[in-house]
Design a protein around this motif. Structure first.
Motif, short mmCIF file in Angstrom:
data_model
loop_
_atom_site.label_atom_id
_atom_site.label_comp_id
_atom_site.label_asym_id
_atom_site.label_seq_id
_atom_site.Cartn_x
_atom_site.Cartn_y
_atom_site.Cartn_z
N ALA A 1 -45.44 -29.28 14.05
CA ALA A 1 -44.07 -28.79 14.22
C ALA A 1 -43.10 -29.79 13.64
O ALA A 1 -43.40 -30.97 13.50
CB ALA A 1 -43.77 -28.55 15.70
N ILE A 2 -41.91 -29.29 13.30
CA ILE A 2 -40.83 -30.14 12.80
C ILE A 2 -39.57 -29.77 13.59
O ILE A 2 -39.37 -28.60 13.93
CB ILE A 2 -40.61 -29.94 11.28
N GLY A 3 -38.77 -30.79 13.92
CA GLY A 3 -37.58 -30.48 14.70
C GLY A 3 -36.57 -31.61 14.70
O GLY A 3 -36.85 -32.72 14.25
N VAL A 4 -35.39 -31.29 15.19
CA VAL A 4 -34.31 -32.26 15.31
C VAL A 4 -34.28 -32.81 16.73
O VAL A 4 -34.62 -32.12 17.68
CB VAL A 4 -32.94 -31.65 14.95
N VAL A 5 -33.88 -34.06 16.85
CA VAL A 5 -33.77 -34.74 18.14
C VAL A 5 -32.44 -35.49 18.15
O VAL A 5 -32.11 -36.18 17.18
CB VAL A 5 -34.92 -35.72 18.38
N GLY A 6 -31.69 -35.35 19.25
CA GLY A 6 -30.42 -36.05 19.32
C GLY A 6 -29.77 -35.89 20.69
O GLY A 6 -30.36 -35.29 21.60
N PRO A 7 -28.56 -36.41 20.85
CA PRO A 7 -27.85 -36.30 22.12
C PRO A 7 -27.68 -34.85 22.53
O PRO A 7 -27.34 -33.99 21.71
CB PRO A 7 -26.50 -36.96 21.83
N VAL A 8 -27.91 -34.57 23.81
CA VAL A 8 -27.87 -33.19 24.30
C VAL A 8 -26.54 -32.51 24.05
O VAL A 8 -26.48 -31.32 23.74
CB VAL A 8 -28.24 -33.15 25.80
N GLU A 9 -25.45 -33.29 24.12
CA GLU A 9 -24.13 -32.68 23.94
C GLU A 9 -23.89 -32.24 22.50
O GLU A 9 -23.04 -31.38 22.25
CB GLU A 9 -23.02 -33.64 24.38
N ARG A 10 -24.66 -32.79 21.55
CA ARG A 10 -24.54 -32.37 20.16
C ARG A 10 -25.54 -31.28 19.80
O ARG A 10 -25.22 -30.33 19.10
CB ARG A 10 -24.73 -33.56 19.21
N VAL A 11 -26.77 -31.45 20.29
CA VAL A 11 -27.85 -30.56 19.87
C VAL A 11 -27.79 -29.18 20.54
O VAL A 11 -28.03 -28.16 19.88
CB VAL A 11 -29.21 -31.22 20.14
N LEU A 12 -27.46 -29.14 21.82
CA LEU A 12 -27.55 -27.88 22.55
C LEU A 12 -26.20 -27.20 22.81
O LEU A 12 -26.16 -26.13 23.43
CB LEU A 12 -28.28 -28.09 23.88
N ALA A 13 -25.12 -27.80 22.35
CA ALA A 13 -23.81 -27.17 22.54
C ALA A 13 -23.60 -26.11 21.46
O ALA A 13 -23.84 -26.36 20.28
CB ALA A 13 -22.71 -28.22 22.49
N ASP A 14 -23.18 -24.92 21.86
CA ASP A 14 -22.86 -23.88 20.87
C ASP A 14 -21.54 -24.21 20.18
O ASP A 14 -20.64 -24.77 20.81
CB ASP A 14 -22.77 -22.52 21.56
N PRO A 15 -21.37 -23.88 18.89
CA PRO A 15 -22.33 -23.14 18.05
C PRO A 15 -23.37 -24.02 17.35
O PRO A 15 -24.19 -23.51 16.61
CB PRO A 15 -21.42 -22.49 17.01
N ALA A 16 -23.34 -25.34 17.60
CA ALA A 16 -24.27 -26.24 16.91
C ALA A 16 -25.72 -25.86 17.20
O ALA A 16 -26.58 -25.91 16.30
CB ALA A 16 -24.01 -27.68 17.34
N ARG A 17 -26.00 -25.43 18.43
CA ARG A 17 -27.38 -25.09 18.79
C ARG A 17 -27.94 -23.99 17.88
O ARG A 17 -29.05 -24.11 17.37
CB ARG A 17 -27.43 -24.65 20.25
#
Length: 274
Positions: free
Chosen positions: A229-245
């Motif tokens: 698998a390949i994926g992004v990892v970062g601060p939760v407030e950046r990665v999972l906040a819409d619309p960024a998610r």
């Protein structure tokens, strides 16, 4: 006259002893990798359930090959430099890793986040490539990190698209707790895997490290089997906040699809064993 039965029996016995020695040597290396920076002969013998003279003989052999090293002051053992050479050789010859270098760097630039590529080994995922996020803050190189599959987006993405038997086995196994949000309920985790199979990507919300989140998608090879698998990892407030998610999810899935094609996959298959 040569007794074929005796010869066969002796050969079988010798082979069993050889296999047993290899298993014991592997157990020693695993204990040294997980049990602390240095362990003595007695500690290792107790941990793997083998007599001290046998452990001592195995350690001497491993030391001669550079796979363990003995501390001159304490007499205890640690992992040796030979393992680093083997590890580098593994990475250099791993097709997923070598094929992923350009795609991971591109995804890191587009997303602004760190990118990990991982494979499933037992009940953990092993990070085989790490592309740093573009901005220049201090970052830790995570290649070689081993993470419980159930606590990261990478593991969920792989298991959701893997064989049903592997999924059932892993769900029935230990589900470690790394943070307060690590999922330990097999039913809840199974529901997440079903969602991953539907959306094409997995999500981690501070399940392995507080404050961090991840989004990952499966990668397939020419046989249409999931290989990582390949994926992004970062601060939760950046990665999972819409619309960024949603934007990151699209980027990750596109990158995984292109990497899969680079590995020979004709298309992204449905979850295997479903």
């Amino acid at each position: 006259m040569l007794d074929i039965g005796t010869l066969f029996s002796n050969t079988e016995s010798g082979l069993q002893m050889l296999v047993q020695s290899v298993r014991r040597a592997s157990a020693i290396l695993r204990e040294l990798s997980h049990g602390g920076p240095r362990l003595g002969v007695t500690e290792l013998a107790d941990r793997i359930g083998v007599a001290k003279p046998t452990v001592h003989a195995l350690l001497r052999t491993l030391e001669a090959e550079g796979l363990v090293a003995q501390d001159s002051e304490t007499g205890k053992y640690r992992l040796g430099p030979g393992l680093l050479q083997l590890g580098n050789a593994y990475l250099d010859t791993h097709e997923l890793r070598t094929r992923s270098l350009t795609w991971a760097d591109s995804l890191a630039k587009r997303s602004g986040e760190a990118v990990w590529v991982a494979v499933l080994t037992g009940d953990h995922v092993l990070v085989v490539h790490h592309a740093f996020r573009p901005e220049g803050s201090l970052q830790i190189h995570e290649v070689g990190a081993s993470i419980p599959w159930s606590t990261c987006a990478l593991g969920k993405a792989i298991v959701a698209f893997g064989p049903a038997a592997d999924r059932d086995r892993l769900l029935a196994g230990e589900l470690p707790v790394l943070t307060g949000t690590s999922i330990t309920d097999p039913a809840e985790l199974a529901a997440q895997l079903d969602q991953v199979a539907t959306t094409g990507y997995g999500v981690e919300d501070q399940e392995s490290t507080l404050g961090d989140a991840g989004i990952a998608a499966p990668v397939f090879d020419r046989s249409a089997e999931v290989v990582g698998a390949i994926g992004v990892v970062g601060p939760v407030e950046r990665v999972l906040a819409d619309p960024a998610r949603q934007e990151l999810a699209v980027m990750v899935r596109e990158t995984a699809r292109m990497l899969s094609r680079d590995l020979g996959a004709a298309r992204t298959p449905a979850r295997r064993g479903a």
